[in-house]
Design a protein around this motif. Structure first.
Motif, PDB file in Angstrom:
ATOM      1  N   MET A  94       0.826  -1.204   0.000  1.00 17.82           N
ATOM      2  CA  MET A  94       0.000   0.000   0.000  1.00 17.82           C
ATOM      3  C   MET A  94       0.863   1.257   0.000  1.00 17.82           C
ATOM      4  SD  MET A  94      -3.024   1.027  -0.022  1.00 17.82           S
ATOM      5  CE  MET A  94      -3.970   2.450   0.312  1.00 17.82           C
ATOM      6  N   LYS A  95       1.956   1.232   0.785  1.00 24.11           N
ATOM      7  CA  LYS A  95       2.803   2.405   0.864  1.00 24.11           C
ATOM      8  C   LYS A  95       3.497   2.686  -0.469  1.00 24.11           C
ATOM      9  CE  LYS A  95       6.117   4.643   3.766  1.00 24.11           C
ATOM     10  NZ  LYS A  95       6.086   5.051   5.118  1.00 24.11           N
ATOM     11  N   GLN A  96       3.888   1.602  -1.180  1.00 25.47           N
ATOM     12  CA  GLN A  96       4.519   1.776  -2.485  1.00 25.47           C
ATOM     13  C   GLN A  96       3.552   2.387  -3.489  1.00 25.47           C
ATOM     14  OE1 GLN A  96       7.570   1.424  -3.189  1.00 25.47           O
ATOM     15  NE2 GLN A  96       8.367   0.234  -1.480  1.00 25.47           N
ATOM     16  N   ASN A  97       2.290   1.965  -3.421  1.00 30.24           N
ATOM     17  CA  ASN A  97       1.289   2.489  -4.329  1.00 30.24           C
ATOM     18  C   ASN A  97       1.061   3.979  -4.075  1.00 30.24           C
ATOM     19  OD1 ASN A  97      -0.532   2.362  -6.383  1.00 30.24           O
ATOM     20  ND2 ASN A  97      -2.207   1.630  -5.102  1.00 30.24           N
ATOM     21  N   ARG A  98       1.036   4.359  -2.814  1.00 25.89           N
ATOM     22  CA  ARG A  98       0.858   5.771  -2.458  1.00 25.89           C
ATOM     23  C   ARG A  98       2.033   6.611  -2.968  1.00 25.89           C
ATOM     24  NH1 ARG A  98      -0.389   7.242   3.602  1.00 25.89           N
ATOM     25  NH2 ARG A  98      -2.536   7.211   2.914  1.00 25.89           N
ATOM     26  N   ARG A  99       3.236   6.058  -2.880  1.00 20.68           N
ATOM     27  CA  ARG A  99       4.427   6.772  -3.339  1.00 20.68           C
ATOM     28  C   ARG A  99       4.351   7.028  -4.838  1.00 20.68           C
ATOM     29  NH1 ARG A  99       9.841   3.977  -1.871  1.00 20.68           N
ATOM     30  NH2 ARG A  99       9.067   4.495   0.190  1.00 20.68           N
ATOM     31  N   ARG A 100       3.902   6.020  -5.605  1.00 22.12           N
ATOM     32  CA  ARG A 100       3.773   6.193  -7.053  1.00 22.12           C
ATOM     33  C   ARG A 100       2.746   7.262  -7.401  1.00 22.12           C
ATOM     34  NH1 ARG A 100       2.853   0.863  -7.135  1.00 22.12           N
ATOM     35  NH2 ARG A 100       4.797  -0.136  -6.671  1.00 22.12           N
ATOM     36  N   ILE A 101       1.647   7.270  -6.685  1.00 20.93           N
ATOM     37  CA  ILE A 101       0.594   8.260  -6.943  1.00 20.93           C
ATOM     38  C   ILE A 101       1.100   9.667  -6.641  1.00 20.93           C
ATOM     39  CG2 ILE A 101      -1.670   9.069  -6.183  1.00 20.93           C
ATOM     40  CD1 ILE A 101      -2.415   6.101  -5.789  1.00 20.93           C
ATOM     41  N   ILE A 102       1.790   9.825  -5.524  1.00 19.85           N
ATOM     42  CA  ILE A 102       2.319  11.145  -5.157  1.00 19.85           C
ATOM     43  C   ILE A 102       3.342  11.616  -6.178  1.00 19.85           C
ATOM     44  CG2 ILE A 102       3.733  12.361  -3.448  1.00 19.85           C
ATOM     45  CD1 ILE A 102       2.272  10.717  -1.300  1.00 19.85           C
ATOM     46  N   LEU A 103       4.241  10.728  -6.616  1.00 16.41           N
ATOM     47  CA  LEU A 103       5.231  11.107  -7.628  1.00 16.41           C
ATOM     48  C   LEU A 103       4.559  11.496  -8.942  1.00 16.41           C
ATOM     49  CD1 LEU A 103       8.069   8.503  -7.055  1.00 16.41           C
ATOM     50  CD2 LEU A 103       8.199  10.968  -6.732  1.00 16.41           C
ATOM     51  N   LEU A 105      12.395   9.203 -10.795  1.00 20.36           N
ATOM     52  CA  LEU A 105      11.892   8.479  -9.628  1.00 20.36           C
ATOM     53  C   LEU A 105      10.625   7.688  -9.961  1.00 20.36           C
ATOM     54  CD1 LEU A 105      12.416  11.147  -6.828  1.00 20.36           C
ATOM     55  CD2 LEU A 105      13.619   8.966  -7.085  1.00 20.36           C
ATOM     56  N   LEU A 106       9.770   8.281 -10.769  1.00 18.63           N
ATOM     57  CA  LEU A 106       8.541   7.596 -11.155  1.00 18.63           C
ATOM     58  C   LEU A 106       8.844   6.350 -11.997  1.00 18.63           C
ATOM     59  CD1 LEU A 106       5.448   7.659 -11.049  1.00 18.63           C
ATOM     60  CD2 LEU A 106       5.491   9.098 -13.086  1.00 18.63           C
ATOM     61  N   VAL A 107       9.753   6.466 -12.926  1.00 19.81           N
ATOM     62  CA  VAL A 107      10.135   5.320 -13.753  1.00 19.81           C
ATOM     63  C   VAL A 107      10.783   4.236 -12.893  1.00 19.81           C
ATOM     64  CG1 VAL A 107      11.706   4.570 -15.596  1.00 19.81           C
ATOM     65  CG2 VAL A 107      10.313   6.608 -15.900  1.00 19.81           C
ATOM     66  N   ARG A 135       8.158  -2.119  -9.469  1.00 22.82           N
ATOM     67  CA  ARG A 135       6.854  -2.776  -9.377  1.00 22.82           C
ATOM     68  C   ARG A 135       6.771  -3.957 -10.357  1.00 22.82           C
ATOM     69  NH1 ARG A 135       1.805  -3.724  -6.988  1.00 22.82           N
ATOM     70  NH2 ARG A 135       0.327  -4.040  -8.644  1.00 22.82           N
ATOM     71  N   ILE A 136       7.279  -3.751 -11.576  1.00 21.33           N
ATOM     72  CA  ILE A 136       7.235  -4.800 -12.582  1.00 21.33           C
ATOM     73  C   ILE A 136       8.157  -5.949 -12.202  1.00 21.33           C
ATOM     74  CG2 ILE A 136       7.812  -5.346 -14.986  1.00 21.33           C
ATOM     75  CD1 ILE A 136       6.838  -2.500 -15.681  1.00 21.33           C
ATOM     76  N   ARG A 137       9.364  -5.633 -11.715  1.00 23.44           N
ATOM     77  CA  ARG A 137      10.324  -6.681 -11.347  1.00 23.44           C
ATOM     78  C   ARG A 137       9.882  -7.478 -10.131  1.00 23.44           C
ATOM     79  NH1 ARG A 137      16.217  -3.867 -12.056  1.00 23.44           N
ATOM     80  NH2 ARG A 137      16.207  -3.886 -14.326  1.00 23.44           N
ATOM     81  N   ASN A 138       9.269  -6.846  -9.158  1.00 21.91           N
ATOM     82  CA  ASN A 138       8.882  -7.512  -7.916  1.00 21.91           C
ATOM     83  C   ASN A 138       7.440  -7.975  -7.921  1.00 21.91           C
ATOM     84  OD1 ASN A 138      11.455  -7.012  -6.952  1.00 21.91           O
ATOM     85  ND2 ASN A 138      10.863  -5.065  -6.027  1.00 21.91           N
ATOM     86  N   LYS A 139       6.866  -8.059  -9.085  1.00 20.78           N
ATOM     87  CA  LYS A 139       5.465  -8.469  -9.181  1.00 20.78           C
ATOM     88  C   LYS A 139       5.317  -9.932  -8.748  1.00 20.78           C
ATOM     89  CE  LYS A 139       1.655  -8.262 -12.412  1.00 20.78           C
ATOM     90  NZ  LYS A 139       1.246  -7.944 -13.762  1.00 20.78           N
ATOM     91  N   PRO A 140       4.445 -10.208  -7.792  1.00 25.69           N
ATOM     92  CA  PRO A 140       4.277 -11.599  -7.365  1.00 25.69           C
ATOM     93  C   PRO A 140       3.614 -12.434  -8.463  1.00 25.69           C
ATOM     94  CG  PRO A 140       2.720 -10.171  -6.246  1.00 25.69           C
ATOM     95  CD  PRO A 140       3.615  -9.281  -7.058  1.00 25.69           C
ATOM     96  N   GLN A 141       4.105 -13.645  -8.600  1.00 24.80           N
ATOM     97  CA  GLN A 141       3.598 -14.483  -9.685  1.00 24.80           C
ATOM     98  C   GLN A 141       2.754 -15.623  -9.169  1.00 24.80           C
ATOM     99  OE1 GLN A 141       7.054 -15.610 -11.845  1.00 24.80           O
ATOM    100  NE2 GLN A 141       7.424 -13.544 -12.583  1.00 24.80           N
TER     101      GLN A 141
END
Length: 61
Positions: free
Chosen positions: A1-10, A47-49, A55-61
């Motif tokens: 959740m915190k990572q998602n918030r960081r992306r939105i803010i950036l 930072l956004l990229v 997010r893409i690399r650590n995506k759970p499979q």
């Protein structure tokens, strides 16, 4: 959740910086403030990229 918030803010900060830069009149000669605005946009975009790639690399499979 915190990572998602960081992306939105950036993303919001990046959109605001681009909008603020587009309001500057007279782009014939780059002044100091224009250079700083472009530099800040570059940092925010980088930072956004980075967040999106993580997010893409650590995506759970």
């Amino acid at each position: 959740m915190k990572q998602n918030r960081r992306r939105i803010i950036l993303a919001v900060l990046f959109i605001l910086s681009v909008g603020n830069f587009s309001r500057i009149q007279g782009n014939e000669n780059i002044r100091t403030i224009q250079f700083l605005a472009i530099f800040a946009m570059g940092i925010l975009f980088g930072l956004l990229v980075k967040e999106i790639i993580e997010r893409i690399r650590n995506k759970p499979q």
